[in-house]
Design an enzyme around this catalytic site. Structure first.
Site, PDB file in Angstrom:
ATOM      1  N   GLY A 193       7.618   6.234   0.686  1.00  0.00           N
ATOM      2  CA  GLY A 193       8.819   6.601   1.507  1.00  0.00           C
ATOM      3  C   GLY A 193       8.564   7.096   3.011  1.00  0.00           C
ATOM      4  O   GLY A 193       7.442   7.151   3.536  1.00  0.00           O
ATOM      5  N   ALA A 217      15.859   1.605   3.136  1.00  0.00           N
ATOM      6  CA  ALA A 217      16.635   1.689   2.111  1.00  0.00           C
ATOM      7  C   ALA A 217      18.180   2.551   2.532  1.00  0.00           C
ATOM      8  O   ALA A 217      18.341   2.789   3.559  1.00  0.00           O
ATOM      9  CB  ALA A 217      16.064   2.841   1.264  1.00  0.00           C
ATOM     10  N   CYS A 242     -30.519 -10.579  -3.336  1.00  0.00           N
ATOM     11  CA  CYS A 242     -30.126 -12.002  -3.311  1.00  0.00           C
ATOM     12  C   CYS A 242     -31.262 -12.715  -2.375  1.00  0.00           C
ATOM     13  O   CYS A 242     -31.508 -13.778  -2.547  1.00  0.00           O
ATOM     14  CB  CYS A 242     -29.062 -12.288  -2.540  1.00  0.00           C
ATOM     15  SG  CYS A 242     -27.584 -11.953  -4.006  1.00  0.00           S
ATOM     16  N   HIS A 298     -24.042 -12.508  -7.475  1.00  0.00           N
ATOM     17  CA  HIS A 298     -23.536 -12.536  -5.999  1.00  0.00           C
ATOM     18  C   HIS A 298     -23.464 -14.045  -5.742  1.00  0.00           C
ATOM     19  O   HIS A 298     -24.038 -14.913  -6.438  1.00  0.00           O
ATOM     20  CB  HIS A 298     -24.449 -11.938  -5.229  1.00  0.00           C
ATOM     21  CG  HIS A 298     -24.518 -10.488  -5.310  1.00  0.00           C
ATOM     22  ND1 HIS A 298     -25.063  -9.479  -4.465  1.00  0.00           N
ATOM     23  CD2 HIS A 298     -23.889  -9.644  -6.252  1.00  0.00           C
ATOM     24  CE1 HIS A 298     -24.801  -8.246  -4.894  1.00  0.00           C
ATOM     25  NE2 HIS A 298     -24.069  -8.252  -5.738  1.00  0.00           N
ATOM     26  N   GLU A 340     -25.082 -16.008  -3.709  1.00  0.00           N
ATOM     27  CA  GLU A 340     -26.048 -16.924  -3.403  1.00  0.00           C
ATOM     28  C   GLU A 340     -26.781 -17.337  -4.815  1.00  0.00           C
ATOM     29  O   GLU A 340     -26.996 -18.549  -4.931  1.00  0.00           O
ATOM     30  CB  GLU A 340     -27.328 -16.032  -2.859  1.00  0.00           C
ATOM     31  CG  GLU A 340     -26.984 -15.742  -1.248  1.00  0.00           C
ATOM     32  CD  GLU A 340     -26.213 -14.309  -1.256  1.00  0.00           C
ATOM     33  OE1 GLU A 340     -26.210 -13.597  -0.147  1.00  0.00           O
ATOM     34  OE2 GLU A 340     -25.648 -14.077  -2.021  1.00  0.00           O
ATOM     35  N   LEU A 390       6.017  10.163   3.429  1.00  0.00           N
ATOM     36  CA  LEU A 390       4.540  10.186   3.418  1.00  0.00           C
ATOM     37  C   LEU A 390       3.995   9.037   4.379  1.00  0.00           C
ATOM     38  O   LEU A 390       2.901   9.034   4.989  1.00  0.00           O
ATOM     39  CB  LEU A 390       4.346   9.565   1.849  1.00  0.00           C
ATOM     40  CG  LEU A 390       2.820   9.440   1.600  1.00  0.00           C
ATOM     41  CD1 LEU A 390       1.936  10.566   1.951  1.00  0.00           C
ATOM     42  CD2 LEU A 390       2.548   8.814   0.130  1.00  0.00           C
ATOM     43  N   LEU A 427       3.926  -0.783  -9.247  1.00  0.00           N
ATOM     44  CA  LEU A 427       2.977  -0.547  -8.214  1.00  0.00           C
ATOM     45  C   LEU A 427       1.796  -1.425  -8.619  1.00  0.00           C
ATOM     46  O   LEU A 427       0.734  -1.429  -8.189  1.00  0.00           O
ATOM     47  CB  LEU A 427       2.590   0.573  -7.828  1.00  0.00           C
ATOM     48  CG  LEU A 427       3.851   1.360  -6.963  1.00  0.00           C
ATOM     49  CD1 LEU A 427       3.303   2.764  -6.491  1.00  0.00           C
ATOM     50  CD2 LEU A 427       4.328   0.639  -5.723  1.00  0.00           C
TER      51      LEU A 427
END
Length: 343
Positions: free
Chosen positions: A278, A171, A91, A54, A56, A281, A213
């Site tokens: 699209g 589109a 930490c 992490h 720290e 959805l 994607l």
């Protein structure tokens, strides 16, 4: 000696935390700077990939590598040091063992396993503990908005991305959309994908555009999980979204309940869900009130007839329209990036 001013160190720690985007999920993005009593920087670092050090610990290692003694120093960290054993030790224990005298945290950790317990353990060890002001707290929260969402709501922060024309079209009527926005906007969109634990689309977009994607246009240490809603089982075996790099999953029949899906993704450690879909959805997410942020790239062109950003349920009147607050409007190349959140 008067404790050092931490304002510049807080800004540097936040910048370090920003370098952890696309690296630390499902853990939060955290930066840490260690200051000597006279204000000199002794060490700095940010959280690494899940299961690794992490912020720290990275800052303490950096100070040791520089040959600095951190006893009596101030640790400036963007999120409360953790107090529980996960894949790494707490930490706060590392800071106590190192002899840190003061800790300044930008925000408390929303994780119920921490939630103030890290600060309490530091205080019990005789360390001076302070919370930074609201500006630093908000900046830390924005960096980790998905982590806060998952810890507090049990589901990811949902960001819906769209590229539209001046007349609100995404589109042509036949679905062609490459390219409404310019190269700079597309690159910027990949930077927002990189933030996400998962990218989601619908089967309609896959059949129309065959998108990948994934994150390609900006450097990234990890690829987000790619999800496709396919309730009728129409996914082509050769679809590019199923190809490497990264993992892809098809969500099939009987699993299109969006609130249940978000809850499931929350249990899987997804902090931010990036939706590129699209109008059908997108409209389903919006009508269900599940979108936390709209990320819209508007291009300076007029298309005329075409597909809208979202197919929404009809309203009885304008008074029923869902209102959005503009968070940001930034030119990106020739296009305009808009970020909006529900009022």
């Amino acid at each position: 000696m008067i404790p050092p001013d931490t304002s510049a160190a807080l800004q540097r720690a936040l910048e370090l935390a920003g370098q952890a985007v696309g690296l630390t999920d499902p853990n939060p993005r955290v930066g840490c700077v260690i200051l000597a009593p006279d204000g000199r920087e002794l060490g700095a670092g940010h959280t690494q990939a899940a299961g690794q050090a992490h912020a720290e610990v990275m800052a303490l290692r950096d100070a040791a590598a520089r040959g600095h003694d951190v006893r009596g120093a101030t640790a400036v960290v963007t999120l409360e040091p953790c107090s529980h054993h996960g894949r790494t030790p707490p930490c706060c224990d590392a800071l106590i063992a190192a002899g840190i005298a003061r800790v300044v945290a930008a925000a408390e950790d929303p994780n119920p396993q921490v939630a103030g317990q890290g600060l309490a353990r530091l205080k019990a060890a005789g360390i001076s503990v302070e919370l930074a002001g609201p500006q630093a707290q908000q900046a830390s929260r924005e960096l980790n908005i998905g982590f806060f969402s998952r810890m507090q709501r049990g589901r990811p922060f949902v960001r819906l991305k769209s590229a539209i024309s001046l007349d609100g079209r995404t589109a042509l009527p036949d679905g062609r959309s490459q390219w409404i926005t310019g190269e700079a906007a597309r690159t910027d969109g990949h930077a927002w994908r990189r933030r996400a634990g998962a990218v989601l689309t619908g089967i309609g977009t896959v059949l129309a555009d065959d998108p990948r994607l994934d994150v390609r246009l900006v450097p990234t240490a990890r690829q987000p999980l790619r999800l496709v809603l396919d309730p009728q089982g129409r996914m082509p075996a050769a679809a590019r979204v199923l190809q490497p790099p990264g993992e892809a999953r098809v969500i099939g029949p009987g699993r299109a309940d969006l609130p249940a899906l978000l809850a499931e993704l929350g249990t899987q450690g997804i902090n931010e869900l990036h939706v590129e879909a699209g109008p059908t959805l997108s409209g389903a997410f919006l009508d269900a009130g599940l979108v936390d942020e709209l990320l819209v790239y508007q291009a300076p062109m007029l298309i005329g007839q075409g597909r809208p950003l979202a197919e929404l349920a009809p309203l009885a009147g304008l008074g029923d329209a869902r209102r959005w607050q503009l968070v940001e409007a930034t030119p990106i190349g020739q296009d305009l990036r808009l970020r909006l959140r529900p009022t």
